[in-house]
Design an enzyme around this catalytic site. Sequence first.
Site, PDB file in Angstrom:
ATOM      1  N   ARG A   1      37.104  51.120   6.733  1.00 46.42           N
ATOM      2  CA  ARG A   1      36.839  52.443   7.295  1.00 46.42           C
ATOM      3  C   ARG A   1      35.352  52.841   7.216  1.00 46.42           C
ATOM      4  O   ARG A   1      34.801  53.372   8.189  1.00 46.42           O
ATOM      5  CB  ARG A   1      37.716  53.439   6.549  1.00 46.42           C
ATOM      6  CG  ARG A   1      38.401  54.538   7.314  1.00 46.42           C
ATOM      7  CD  ARG A   1      38.821  54.301   8.702  1.00 46.42           C
ATOM      8  NE  ARG A   1      39.106  55.588   9.292  1.00 46.42           N
ATOM      9  CZ  ARG A   1      40.157  55.881  10.025  1.00 46.42           C
ATOM     10  NH1 ARG A   1      41.032  54.950  10.342  1.00 46.42           N
ATOM     11  NH2 ARG A   1      40.335  57.087  10.495  1.00 46.42           N
TER      12      ARG A   1
ATOM     13  N   LEU B   1      36.862  62.010  11.343  1.00 45.24           N
ATOM     14  CA  LEU B   1      35.468  61.565  11.285  1.00 45.24           C
ATOM     15  C   LEU B   1      35.097  61.343   9.824  1.00 45.24           C
ATOM     16  O   LEU B   1      35.498  62.100   8.946  1.00 45.24           O
ATOM     17  CB  LEU B   1      34.569  62.607  11.949  1.00 45.24           C
ATOM     18  CG  LEU B   1      34.832  62.717  13.456  1.00 45.24           C
ATOM     19  CD1 LEU B   1      34.212  63.977  14.037  1.00 45.24           C
ATOM     20  CD2 LEU B   1      34.329  61.477  14.191  1.00 45.24           C
TER      21      LEU B   1
ATOM     22  N   ASN C   1      35.549  70.602  17.042  1.00 47.02           N
ATOM     23  CA  ASN C   1      36.828  69.992  17.406  1.00 47.02           C
ATOM     24  C   ASN C   1      37.685  71.050  18.083  1.00 47.02           C
ATOM     25  O   ASN C   1      37.595  72.228  17.746  1.00 47.02           O
ATOM     26  CB  ASN C   1      37.529  69.495  16.136  1.00 47.02           C
ATOM     27  CG  ASN C   1      38.898  68.904  16.425  1.00 47.02           C
ATOM     28  OD1 ASN C   1      39.041  68.027  17.285  1.00 47.02           O
ATOM     29  ND2 ASN C   1      39.919  69.379  15.741  1.00 47.02           N
ATOM     30  N   THR C   2      38.500  70.604  19.026  1.00 45.40           N
ATOM     31  CA  THR C   2      39.474  71.518  19.602  1.00 45.40           C
ATOM     32  C   THR C   2      40.857  71.099  19.127  1.00 45.40           C
ATOM     33  O   THR C   2      41.194  69.916  19.124  1.00 45.40           O
ATOM     34  CB  THR C   2      39.373  71.578  21.138  1.00 45.40           C
ATOM     35  OG1 THR C   2      40.410  72.424  21.617  1.00 45.40           O
ATOM     36  CG2 THR C   2      39.470  70.212  21.792  1.00 45.40           C
ATOM     37  N   HIS C   3      41.634  72.085  18.679  1.00 40.64           N
ATOM     38  CA  HIS C   3      42.937  71.805  18.068  1.00 40.64           C
ATOM     39  C   HIS C   3      44.029  72.655  18.737  1.00 40.64           C
ATOM     40  O   HIS C   3      43.836  73.857  18.936  1.00 40.64           O
ATOM     41  CB  HIS C   3      42.883  72.114  16.566  1.00 40.64           C
ATOM     42  CG  HIS C   3      44.166  71.792  15.884  1.00 40.64           C
ATOM     43  ND1 HIS C   3      44.548  70.510  15.599  1.00 40.64           N
ATOM     44  CD2 HIS C   3      45.186  72.592  15.479  1.00 40.64           C
ATOM     45  CE1 HIS C   3      45.733  70.525  15.028  1.00 40.64           C
ATOM     46  NE2 HIS C   3      46.148  71.776  14.942  1.00 40.64           N
TER      47      HIS C   3
ATOM     48  N   ASP D   1      34.622  69.708   9.256  1.00 37.89           N
ATOM     49  CA  ASP D   1      34.165  69.378   7.904  1.00 37.89           C
ATOM     50  C   ASP D   1      34.994  68.199   7.409  1.00 37.89           C
ATOM     51  O   ASP D   1      35.700  67.575   8.199  1.00 37.89           O
ATOM     52  CB  ASP D   1      34.218  70.610   6.981  1.00 37.89           C
ATOM     53  CG  ASP D   1      35.635  71.079   6.697  1.00 37.89           C
ATOM     54  OD1 ASP D   1      36.599  70.380   7.085  1.00 37.89           O
ATOM     55  OD2 ASP D   1      35.782  72.155   6.090  1.00 37.89           O
TER      56      ASP D   1
ATOM     57  N   GLY E   1      37.648  67.963   5.722  1.00 40.69           N
ATOM     58  CA  GLY E   1      39.102  68.120   5.651  1.00 40.69           C
ATOM     59  C   GLY E   1      39.776  67.892   7.002  1.00 40.69           C
ATOM     60  O   GLY E   1      39.126  67.543   7.987  1.00 40.69           O
TER      61      GLY E   1
ATOM     62  N   ASP F   1      41.178  69.453  10.035  1.00 39.89           N
ATOM     63  CA  ASP F   1      41.175  70.680  10.833  1.00 39.89           C
ATOM     64  C   ASP F   1      40.895  71.923   9.974  1.00 39.89           C
ATOM     65  O   ASP F   1      41.476  72.985  10.192  1.00 39.89           O
ATOM     66  CB  ASP F   1      42.522  70.833  11.573  1.00 39.89           C
ATOM     67  CG  ASP F   1      42.788  69.651  12.491  1.00 39.89           C
ATOM     68  OD1 ASP F   1      41.845  69.173  13.138  1.00 39.89           O
ATOM     69  OD2 ASP F   1      43.950  69.208  12.562  1.00 39.89           O
TER      70      ASP F   1
END
Length: 204
Positions: free
Chosen positions: A65, A93, A107-109, A141, A143, A145
């Site tokens: 990773r 990420l 990010n879009t969630h 960040d 975590g 989402d």
Amino acid sequence: PARLVILLSGTGTNAQALLDACADPAYGARVVAVGADRDGIEGLERACKAGVPTFVVRTQDYPDRPAWDQALTDAVAAYEPDLIVSAGFMKLLGPRFLARFGGRVINTHPALLPSFPGVHGPRDALTYGVKITGCTIHFVDSGVDSGPIIAQAPVPVLADDDEVSLHERIKSVERTLLVETVGRLVREGYRIEGRRVQIGGFDQ
Ligand code: GAR
């Protein structure tokens, strides 16, 4: 114009909305590259059709990773982005990526965070039985989402919804919110203070 790199893993309808918005010079941004963690997806085709360079960084091509994280970081860095938009990118990420680009990655969630984080936002909202869900644009960040929220919009859950119908209703709202939010971030500037995000209203 601000330089955007978009990361995705699928159909790329959110990316398409951004590509379309960037066609207008007044929007204030242009998409300099679209990257993915897999080949052969519609999102990459959309970029090709728009004449935007693409790159693919697959986890299975790296020993672990951290090596993948470094390769993705390098691939994105080559395009010198001002803002990175994760739009249906289905991998977390890594720490190297965030050390390099932190505070410039959104990010879009497809849920109203902090409810229903993770990869099954619409399904989890349906299972829980909420009557209103929606979408969230947030900074990324380390975590899942969990970063500072920039914008949210509500979407009703209808009695006969299944996961697909609910996700499609969310996505139609999400595309508009993403285009509006990215446009405001690049044109007005922003500041992250703890968990609060301020857009515009100050000298940049
Ligand atoms: C979007 O709804 C996005 O929020 C979601 O995937 C969809 C991608 O659609 N992302 C996640 O669930 C991330 N955990 P698109 O490929 O058509 O833009």
